[in-house]
Design a protein around this motif. Structure first.
Motif, PDB file in Angstrom:
ATOM      1  N   SER A 125     -11.631  27.212   3.446  1.00 36.44           N
ATOM      2  CA  SER A 125     -12.980  27.375   2.903  1.00 36.44           C
ATOM      3  C   SER A 125     -12.952  28.167   1.587  1.00 36.44           C
ATOM      4  CB  SER A 125     -13.886  28.071   3.915  1.00 36.44           C
ATOM      5  OG  SER A 125     -13.405  29.355   4.230  1.00 36.44           O
ATOM      6  N   SER A 126     -12.068  29.149   1.487  1.00 33.64           N
ATOM      7  CA  SER A 126     -11.944  29.911   0.247  1.00 33.64           C
ATOM      8  C   SER A 126     -11.400  29.039  -0.873  1.00 33.64           C
ATOM      9  CB  SER A 126     -11.015  31.118   0.443  1.00 33.64           C
ATOM     10  OG  SER A 126     -11.588  32.035   1.343  1.00 33.64           O
ATOM     11  N   MET A 127     -10.525  28.112  -0.487  1.00 26.22           N
ATOM     12  CA  MET A 127      -9.988  27.179  -1.476  1.00 26.22           C
ATOM     13  C   MET A 127     -11.092  26.281  -2.017  1.00 26.22           C
ATOM     14  SD  MET A 127      -6.670  27.607  -1.908  1.00 26.22           S
ATOM     15  CE  MET A 127      -5.854  26.057  -2.308  1.00 26.22           C
ATOM     16  N   VAL A 128     -12.030  25.894  -1.158  1.00 22.97           N
ATOM     17  CA  VAL A 128     -13.152  25.058  -1.593  1.00 22.97           C
ATOM     18  C   VAL A 128     -14.024  25.820  -2.588  1.00 22.97           C
ATOM     19  CG1 VAL A 128     -15.267  23.886  -0.865  1.00 22.97           C
ATOM     20  CG2 VAL A 128     -13.198  23.654   0.493  1.00 22.97           C
ATOM     21  N   VAL A 129     -14.285  27.091  -2.290  1.00 22.32           N
ATOM     22  CA  VAL A 129     -15.064  27.921  -3.209  1.00 22.32           C
ATOM     23  C   VAL A 129     -14.389  27.969  -4.578  1.00 22.32           C
ATOM     24  CG1 VAL A 129     -15.916  30.246  -3.696  1.00 22.32           C
ATOM     25  CG2 VAL A 129     -16.075  29.331  -1.387  1.00 22.32           C
ATOM     26  N   LYS A 130     -13.066  28.130  -4.572  1.00 22.90           N
ATOM     27  CA  LYS A 130     -12.327  28.172  -5.841  1.00 22.90           C
ATOM     28  C   LYS A 130     -12.430  26.838  -6.574  1.00 22.90           C
ATOM     29  CE  LYS A 130      -7.878  29.186  -7.982  1.00 22.90           C
ATOM     30  NZ  LYS A 130      -8.030  28.107  -8.968  1.00 22.90           N
ATOM     31  N   ILE A 131     -12.369  25.747  -5.834  1.00 25.10           N
ATOM     32  CA  ILE A 131     -12.467  24.422  -6.463  1.00 25.10           C
ATOM     33  C   ILE A 131     -13.842  24.236  -7.100  1.00 25.10           C
ATOM     34  CG2 ILE A 131     -12.608  21.942  -5.953  1.00 25.10           C
ATOM     35  CD1 ILE A 131     -10.388  22.496  -3.814  1.00 25.10           C
ATOM     36  N   VAL A 132     -14.895  24.616  -6.372  1.00 21.89           N
ATOM     37  CA  VAL A 132     -16.254  24.510  -6.918  1.00 21.89           C
ATOM     38  C   VAL A 132     -16.379  25.398  -8.161  1.00 21.89           C
ATOM     39  CG1 VAL A 132     -18.696  24.982  -6.485  1.00 21.89           C
ATOM     40  CG2 VAL A 132     -17.308  23.907  -4.708  1.00 21.89           C
ATOM     41  N   HIS A 133     -15.837  26.594  -8.073  1.00 19.98           N
ATOM     42  CA  HIS A 133     -15.861  27.524  -9.202  1.00 19.98           C
ATOM     43  C   HIS A 133     -15.186  26.907 -10.424  1.00 19.98           C
ATOM     44  CE1 HIS A 133     -14.024  30.711 -11.700  1.00 19.98           C
ATOM     45  NE2 HIS A 133     -15.126  31.409 -11.433  1.00 19.98           N
ATOM     46  N   ASP A 134     -13.984  26.378 -10.220  1.00 15.46           N
ATOM     47  CA  ASP A 134     -13.223  25.799 -11.340  1.00 15.46           C
ATOM     48  C   ASP A 134     -13.925  24.584 -11.942  1.00 15.46           C
ATOM     49  OD1 ASP A 134     -11.368  27.751 -10.912  1.00 15.46           O
ATOM     50  OD2 ASP A 134      -9.895  26.463  -9.924  1.00 15.46           O
ATOM     51  N   GLU A 135     -14.592  23.803 -11.106  1.00 19.80           N
ATOM     52  CA  GLU A 135     -15.304  22.626 -11.606  1.00 19.80           C
ATOM     53  C   GLU A 135     -16.545  23.032 -12.404  1.00 19.80           C
ATOM     54  OE1 GLU A 135     -14.443  19.448 -11.684  1.00 19.80           O
ATOM     55  OE2 GLU A 135     -12.539  20.032 -10.776  1.00 19.80           O
ATOM     56  N   ILE A 136     -17.194  24.128 -12.002  1.00 21.15           N
ATOM     57  CA  ILE A 136     -18.335  24.625 -12.778  1.00 21.15           C
ATOM     58  C   ILE A 136     -17.851  25.124 -14.143  1.00 21.15           C
ATOM     59  CG2 ILE A 136     -20.087  26.450 -12.927  1.00 21.15           C
ATOM     60  CD1 ILE A 136     -20.455  26.201  -9.925  1.00 21.15           C
ATOM     61  N   VAL A 137     -16.709  25.812 -14.149  1.00 23.05           N
ATOM     62  CA  VAL A 137     -16.115  26.255 -15.417  1.00 23.05           C
ATOM     63  C   VAL A 137     -15.822  25.043 -16.300  1.00 23.05           C
ATOM     64  CG1 VAL A 137     -14.105  27.344 -16.497  1.00 23.05           C
ATOM     65  CG2 VAL A 137     -15.128  28.377 -14.467  1.00 23.05           C
ATOM     66  N   GLU A 138     -15.314  23.973 -15.682  1.00 23.20           N
ATOM     67  CA  GLU A 138     -15.001  22.748 -16.433  1.00 23.20           C
ATOM     68  C   GLU A 138     -16.264  22.173 -17.077  1.00 23.20           C
ATOM     69  OE1 GLU A 138     -12.391  20.197 -18.098  1.00 23.20           O
ATOM     70  OE2 GLU A 138     -11.786  21.755 -16.672  1.00 23.20           O
ATOM     71  N   LEU A 139     -17.373  22.236 -16.345  1.00 17.83           N
ATOM     72  CA  LEU A 139     -18.639  21.742 -16.900  1.00 17.83           C
ATOM     73  C   LEU A 139     -19.094  22.600 -18.080  1.00 17.83           C
ATOM     74  CD1 LEU A 139     -20.985  20.886 -13.867  1.00 17.83           C
ATOM     75  CD2 LEU A 139     -19.792  19.301 -15.376  1.00 17.83           C
ATOM     76  N   LEU A 140     -18.964  23.907 -17.924  1.00 17.98           N
ATOM     77  CA  LEU A 140     -19.461  24.831 -18.938  1.00 17.98           C
ATOM     78  C   LEU A 140     -18.527  24.963 -20.135  1.00 17.98           C
ATOM     79  CD1 LEU A 140     -20.723  27.670 -16.564  1.00 17.98           C
ATOM     80  CD2 LEU A 140     -22.144  26.089 -17.854  1.00 17.98           C
ATOM     81  N   GLY A 141     -17.258  24.581 -19.944  1.00 17.59           N
ATOM     82  CA  GLY A 141     -16.257  24.759 -20.989  1.00 17.59           C
ATOM     83  C   GLY A 141     -15.181  25.683 -20.484  1.00 17.59           C
ATOM     84  N   THR A 142     -13.939  25.267 -20.587  1.00 12.76           N
ATOM     85  CA  THR A 142     -12.863  26.026 -19.948  1.00 12.76           C
ATOM     86  C   THR A 142     -12.558  27.352 -20.629  1.00 12.76           C
ATOM     87  OG1 THR A 142     -11.283  24.701 -21.217  1.00 12.76           O
ATOM     88  CG2 THR A 142     -11.731  24.005 -18.956  1.00 12.76           C
ATOM     89  N   GLN A 143     -13.029  27.540 -21.853  1.00 17.57           N
ATOM     90  CA  GLN A 143     -12.797  28.815 -22.519  1.00 17.57           C
ATOM     91  C   GLN A 143     -13.959  29.161 -23.439  1.00 17.57           C
ATOM     92  OE1 GLN A 143      -9.129  28.203 -24.608  1.00 17.57           O
ATOM     93  NE2 GLN A 143     -10.010  26.798 -26.090  1.00 17.57           N
ATOM     94  N   GLU A 144     -14.019  30.432 -23.809  1.00 18.41           N
ATOM     95  CA  GLU A 144     -15.090  30.904 -24.691  1.00 18.41           C
ATOM     96  C   GLU A 144     -15.013  30.180 -26.025  1.00 18.41           C
ATOM     97  OE1 GLU A 144     -16.113  34.884 -27.317  1.00 18.41           O
ATOM     98  OE2 GLU A 144     -14.292  34.743 -26.109  1.00 18.41           O
ATOM     99  N   ALA A 145     -16.161  29.700 -26.503  1.00 20.22           N
ATOM    100  CA  ALA A 145     -16.228  29.050 -27.814  1.00 20.22           C
ATOM    101  C   ALA A 145     -16.653  30.091 -28.836  1.00 20.22           C
ATOM    102  CB  ALA A 145     -17.218  27.888 -27.785  1.00 20.22           C
ATOM    103  N   THR A 146     -15.727  30.523 -29.674  1.00 21.73           N
ATOM    104  CA  THR A 146     -16.003  31.581 -30.644  1.00 21.73           C
ATOM    105  C   THR A 146     -16.494  30.996 -31.963  1.00 21.73           C
ATOM    106  OG1 THR A 146     -13.689  31.525 -31.340  1.00 21.73           O
ATOM    107  CG2 THR A 146     -14.271  33.099 -29.623  1.00 21.73           C
TER     108      THR A 146
END
Length: 450
Positions: free
Chosen positions: A72-93
């Motif tokens: 279940s913790s792995m699923v949380v991490k997967i959802v987290h990583d996919e949200i990051v992917e939607l928002l952009g994997t790194q800060e856009a400076t």
């Protein structure tokens, strides 16, 4: 915050699956249905939701997850990583020029906070990155926009270049660039005209400015409250201009936030800044990973610490904290701490940045909390120096005088003095504990056995 509703629903869905002993196709489907509803209700684009769920399901039902100690913790991490992917994997400076002057254009529709946002960005890069910026008032359609920018520029001590409404925007920009170079400014921020809607006249003017100014960044302001309209506006501007980033305004408002989650995937234009309020310093860089943490209730300690370093008088706080632990804590020290808390902004916003505390943030009535802080500060400020140093001398006559001076009641004064004494006792015991390793005795303080 823009993602509050989404955050609550996603957390519920993930809590449900955390209670399961192991992952199965069935409980995964149940969780994904809840996530789907949460994303769609947050106004996230349907196609993005569909693709998001497919990726989460595929990764969650993989062998590595199913055979892990805590799937279940792995699923949380997967959802987290996919949200990051939607928002952009790194800060856009910001794209600062490697040599010479950097030029930034701010574009957007009327009513999105464009003029305020460009002043906020100028203030931020001046104070955080030691840039020497100049603002250009190139919105000659609205005289009020020039006046507003001049007022904001004065407030942040940044020069505003303007030729008034009689000179064309393109000519203002040409003269501004020459002037800025002569004066040694390293960053020029151009406030352009907006419209109630996108039209040919507006775009032609913006294209002319882009050709003349050769900006390293074209920032588009979008209103978080407009939901999916963010995507359509960003697409329209980006098709005709080289938009390099978004400034999302009213991010602290009660909006669903789906447009912010959708816009990068559809337009490939990243969010660079988010405006968190009306004040000139209420803007921050957009960090996708930190925002994903906040959405999933994991807090955002890094941003909280950064805000504390910027807004709080750390030396005064540390000195007060030292006296607290030594047991020599006074009302003046308490006043310092109350003022530091006030500088950090709404209490609910602070709680959302603390891991696991997101669920309690909405329980706080911000108006009542702010009112309570002001009343406590007023009570202390109505005391004499002697009374602040030693509240034990407060008799009924003194309490009545303090109540009149602070606009409170004698009962409130007594209550605050009692809270102060309990806090002082607790801090002294914690100071002793740090030296001896023994737990302090809390029983007498809260009505238990001593």
């Amino acid at each position: 915050m823009a993602f509050d509703s989404l955050s609550n629903k996603l957390n519920k869905a993930l809590r449900d699956i955390s209670g399961k002993g192991r992952l199965t196709e069935k409980n995964m489907e149940d969780m994904l249905k809840e996530v789907r509803v949460a994303l769609l209700e947050a106004d996230v684009n349907y196609k993005i939701v569909k693709d998001f769920l497919v990726r989460v399901k595929e990764k969650s039902l993989g062998t590595d997850v199913l055979e892990s100690v805590d799937p279940s913790s792995m699923v949380v991490k997967i959802v987290h990583d996919e949200i990051v992917e939607l928002l952009g994997t790194q800060e856009a400076t910001l794209n600062y020029a490697t040599d010479g002057m950097t030029v930034i254009m701010m574009v957007g529709l009327q009513g999105t906070g464009k003029t305020t946002s460009i002043a906020k960005v100028a203030n931020l890069i001046k104070n955080k990155q030691n840039r020497n910026p100049m603002l250009v008032a190139a919105d000659v359609i609205r005289p009020a926009a020039i006046e507003q920018l001049q007022t904001l520029g004065k407030a942040i001590d940044v020069e505003v270049f303007s030729k008034g409404v009689e000179v064309k925007a393109i000519d203002t920009v040409k003269e501004a660039l020459v002037y800025a170079k002569d004066k040694g400014y390293d960053t020029v921020l151009i406030d352009t005209a907006g419209r109630l809607h996108i039209d040919e006249e507006l775009m032609n003017e913006l294209k002319e400015i882009e050709v003349i100014a050769h900006p390293q960044d074209i920032l588009l302001t979008v209103d978080a409250m407009t939901g999916q309209d963010i995507v359509q506006v960003a697409k329209s501007f980006h098709e005709q201009l080289n938009v390099t980033g978004l400034v999302v305004t009213k991010f602290d408002g009660d909006s669903r936030g789906g447009g912010v989650l959708s816009v990068r995937s559809i337009t490939q234009v990243p969010v660079k800044f988010v405006g968190q309020g009306e004040k000139i310093d209420e803007i921050e860089y957009f960090y996708p990973d930190r925002m994903a943490d906040r959405i999933l209730g994991m807090g955002d300690i890094v941003t909280l610490v950064e805000q504390a370093q910027e807004k709080m008088d750390l030396e005064a706080s540390e000195e007060a904290a030292k006296r607290m632990m030594e047991g020599s804590f006074t009302m003046d020290d308490m006043l310092v701490q109350l003022e530091q808390v006030s500088k950090m902004g709404p209490l609910g916003g602070i709680l959302k940045m603390l891991p696991g505390m997101n669920q309690y943030a909405d329980m706080i009535n911000e108006a009542d909390a702010e009112k309570g802080l002001k009343r406590q500060k007023a009570i202390i400020q109505s005391m004499t120096l002697e009374e602040r140093s030693d509240p034990s001398i407060l008799n009924n006559r003194r309490k009545n005088r303090i109540a009149r001076g602070s606009g409170t009641t004698p009962q409130e004064v007594s209550k605050m003095v009692n809270q102060f004494e309990k806090m002082k006792t607790l801090m002294k015991q914690m100071g002793s504990m740090s030296k001896t390793g023994k737990m302090p005795n809390f029983g007498g303080m809260f009505g238990g056995k001593k």
